[in-house]
Design a protein around this motif. Structure first.
Motif, PDB file in Angstrom:
ATOM      1  N   TRP A  66     -54.627  55.417  90.094  1.00 49.95           N
ATOM      2  CA  TRP A  66     -54.503  55.764  88.670  1.00 49.95           C
ATOM      3  C   TRP A  66     -54.871  57.224  88.450  1.00 49.95           C
ATOM      4  O   TRP A  66     -54.138  57.979  87.793  1.00 49.95           O
ATOM      5  CB  TRP A  66     -55.405  54.846  87.850  1.00 49.95           C
ATOM      6  CG  TRP A  66     -55.436  55.168  86.402  1.00 49.95           C
ATOM      7  CD1 TRP A  66     -54.522  54.845  85.456  1.00 49.95           C
ATOM      8  CD2 TRP A  66     -56.461  55.916  85.724  1.00 49.95           C
ATOM      9  NE1 TRP A  66     -54.907  55.330  84.229  1.00 49.95           N
ATOM     10  CE2 TRP A  66     -56.095  55.998  84.362  1.00 49.95           C
ATOM     11  CE3 TRP A  66     -57.641  56.506  86.132  1.00 49.95           C
ATOM     12  CZ2 TRP A  66     -56.869  56.651  83.430  1.00 49.95           C
ATOM     13  CZ3 TRP A  66     -58.415  57.180  85.200  1.00 49.95           C
ATOM     14  CH2 TRP A  66     -58.022  57.230  83.861  1.00 49.95           C
ATOM     15  N   THR A  83     -55.087  59.731  90.683  1.00 48.68           N
ATOM     16  CA  THR A  83     -54.193  60.641  91.380  1.00 48.68           C
ATOM     17  C   THR A  83     -52.864  60.773  90.644  1.00 48.68           C
ATOM     18  O   THR A  83     -52.274  61.856  90.597  1.00 48.68           O
ATOM     19  CB  THR A  83     -53.958  60.158  92.822  1.00 48.68           C
ATOM     20  OG1 THR A  83     -55.229  59.984  93.457  1.00 48.68           O
ATOM     21  CG2 THR A  83     -53.158  61.166  93.613  1.00 48.68           C
ATOM     22  N   THR A  84     -52.392  59.688  90.052  1.00 48.53           N
ATOM     23  CA  THR A  84     -51.154  59.754  89.281  1.00 48.53           C
ATOM     24  C   THR A  84     -51.318  60.682  88.088  1.00 48.53           C
ATOM     25  O   THR A  84     -50.383  61.400  87.727  1.00 48.53           O
ATOM     26  CB  THR A  84     -50.731  58.346  88.832  1.00 48.53           C
ATOM     27  OG1 THR A  84     -50.589  57.520  89.985  1.00 48.53           O
ATOM     28  CG2 THR A  84     -49.413  58.376  88.083  1.00 48.53           C
ATOM     29  N   ILE A 123     -48.569  63.745  87.491  1.00 44.55           N
ATOM     30  CA  ILE A 123     -47.659  63.783  86.335  1.00 44.55           C
ATOM     31  C   ILE A 123     -47.334  65.204  85.869  1.00 44.55           C
ATOM     32  O   ILE A 123     -46.171  65.511  85.608  1.00 44.55           O
ATOM     33  CB  ILE A 123     -48.204  62.904  85.187  1.00 44.55           C
ATOM     34  CG1 ILE A 123     -48.041  61.426  85.567  1.00 44.55           C
ATOM     35  CG2 ILE A 123     -47.489  63.191  83.879  1.00 44.55           C
ATOM     36  CD1 ILE A 123     -48.680  60.457  84.597  1.00 44.55           C
ATOM     37  N   PHE A 162     -44.661  54.793  85.580  1.00 40.33           N
ATOM     38  CA  PHE A 162     -45.046  55.453  86.822  1.00 40.33           C
ATOM     39  C   PHE A 162     -46.516  55.216  87.155  1.00 40.33           C
ATOM     40  O   PHE A 162     -46.863  54.839  88.272  1.00 40.33           O
ATOM     41  CB  PHE A 162     -44.732  56.947  86.687  1.00 40.33           C
ATOM     42  CG  PHE A 162     -45.016  57.770  87.904  1.00 40.33           C
ATOM     43  CD1 PHE A 162     -44.309  57.560  89.071  1.00 40.33           C
ATOM     44  CD2 PHE A 162     -45.974  58.772  87.872  1.00 40.33           C
ATOM     45  CE1 PHE A 162     -44.552  58.343  90.196  1.00 40.33           C
ATOM     46  CE2 PHE A 162     -46.225  59.551  88.976  1.00 40.33           C
ATOM     47  CZ  PHE A 162     -45.509  59.340  90.148  1.00 40.33           C
ATOM     48  N   GLN A 163     -47.392  55.438  86.202  1.00 42.44           N
ATOM     49  CA  GLN A 163     -48.821  55.290  86.448  1.00 42.44           C
ATOM     50  C   GLN A 163     -49.196  53.835  86.709  1.00 42.44           C
ATOM     51  O   GLN A 163     -49.988  53.549  87.603  1.00 42.44           O
ATOM     52  CB  GLN A 163     -49.610  55.837  85.262  1.00 42.44           C
ATOM     53  CG  GLN A 163     -51.093  55.931  85.534  1.00 42.44           C
ATOM     54  CD  GLN A 163     -51.804  56.715  84.458  1.00 42.44           C
ATOM     55  OE1 GLN A 163     -51.229  57.047  83.441  1.00 42.44           O
ATOM     56  NE2 GLN A 163     -53.062  57.014  84.699  1.00 42.44           N
ATOM     57  N   ASN A 221     -47.968  52.784  90.275  1.00 44.27           N
ATOM     58  CA  ASN A 221     -48.811  53.359  91.322  1.00 44.27           C
ATOM     59  C   ASN A 221     -50.172  52.677  91.372  1.00 44.27           C
ATOM     60  O   ASN A 221     -50.713  52.444  92.455  1.00 44.27           O
ATOM     61  CB  ASN A 221     -48.970  54.856  91.109  1.00 44.27           C
ATOM     62  CG  ASN A 221     -47.680  55.609  91.363  1.00 44.27           C
ATOM     63  OD1 ASN A 221     -46.741  55.080  91.961  1.00 44.27           O
ATOM     64  ND2 ASN A 221     -47.621  56.833  90.911  1.00 44.27           N
ATOM     65  N   THR A 222     -50.716  52.355  90.215  1.00 46.99           N
ATOM     66  CA  THR A 222     -51.995  51.645  90.176  1.00 46.99           C
ATOM     67  C   THR A 222     -51.864  50.275  90.820  1.00 46.99           C
ATOM     68  O   THR A 222     -52.756  49.838  91.565  1.00 46.99           O
ATOM     69  CB  THR A 222     -52.494  51.513  88.720  1.00 46.99           C
ATOM     70  OG1 THR A 222     -52.619  52.828  88.162  1.00 46.99           O
ATOM     71  CG2 THR A 222     -53.819  50.800  88.647  1.00 46.99           C
ATOM     72  N   ALA A 230     -45.986  53.403  97.232  1.00 44.98           N
ATOM     73  CA  ALA A 230     -45.663  53.999  95.934  1.00 44.98           C
ATOM     74  C   ALA A 230     -44.482  54.968  96.047  1.00 44.98           C
ATOM     75  O   ALA A 230     -43.574  54.945  95.210  1.00 44.98           O
ATOM     76  CB  ALA A 230     -46.880  54.705  95.364  1.00 44.98           C
ATOM     77  N   ASN A 287     -40.978  54.174  94.134  1.00 44.25           N
ATOM     78  CA  ASN A 287     -40.533  55.103  93.089  1.00 44.25           C
ATOM     79  C   ASN A 287     -39.223  55.782  93.472  1.00 44.25           C
ATOM     80  O   ASN A 287     -38.357  55.988  92.622  1.00 44.25           O
ATOM     81  CB  ASN A 287     -41.623  56.132  92.796  1.00 44.25           C
ATOM     82  CG  ASN A 287     -42.780  55.515  92.053  1.00 44.25           C
ATOM     83  OD1 ASN A 287     -42.597  54.762  91.110  1.00 44.25           O
ATOM     84  ND2 ASN A 287     -43.994  55.809  92.492  1.00 44.25           N
TER      85      ASN A 287
END
Length: 146
Positions: free
Chosen positions: A18, A20-21, A25, A37-38, A41-42, A79, A83
């Motif tokens: 979370w 790192t995202t 961004i 996206f967040q 990834n989380t 991730a 993505n």
């Protein structure tokens, strides 16, 4: 079977993904549609912490470095691949590709492009330190509450 190591690993690596995202961004173009996206990834951070770091808790603090970094790498690879695949599907629905081979090849090209985009000292440092610390904390709780 749920253990304290799995729970703590999932929470820590989910939190690392979370955070790192949040750092990644701003690297995307200003009007880039990021969608969930967040959150995605989380989720991969949670999965990596639960399946990679958590089960290995209790092997020792030296092993914690190793499985912390292993969980980190698996989280990043999952991730990036997911993505990149989502972007490829969106582009294929817009008829950007001539055939399925070109689409699959583009997934791996986007994988590399996105990896290079996030290869800044701040993000790499955050991931490496977070992976090691996440492994050590997972080990601590895995030993104490197993």
């Amino acid at each position: 079977m749920p253990t304290m190591g799995r729970l703590v690993g999932a929470i820590l690596f989910g939190g690392l993904a979370w955070y790192t995202t949040l750092l990644i961004i701003p690297l995307f173009p200003e009007n880039a549609p990021l969608g969930m996206f967040q959150e995605v990834n989380t989720f991969f951070g949670l999965v990596a912490g639960w399946t990679v770091a958590g089960p290995r808790a209790g092997l020792g603090y030296v092993a914690a470095f190793s499985y912390g970094l292993t969980a980190l790498v698996s989280m990043v690879v999952m991730a990036l691949f997911f993505n990149s695949s989502v972007v490829m599907i969106e582009q294929s629905l817009r008829k950007r590709y001539d055939g399925p081979g070109e689409a699959v090849t583009d997934v791996f090209q986007m994988f590399v492009d996105h990896a290079l985009l996030m290869a800044t000292p701040e993000i790499i440092g955050t991931l490496v330190v977070g992976g090691i610390v996440g492994g050590l904390i997972t080990e601590f709780f895995g030993r104490r509450f197993s």
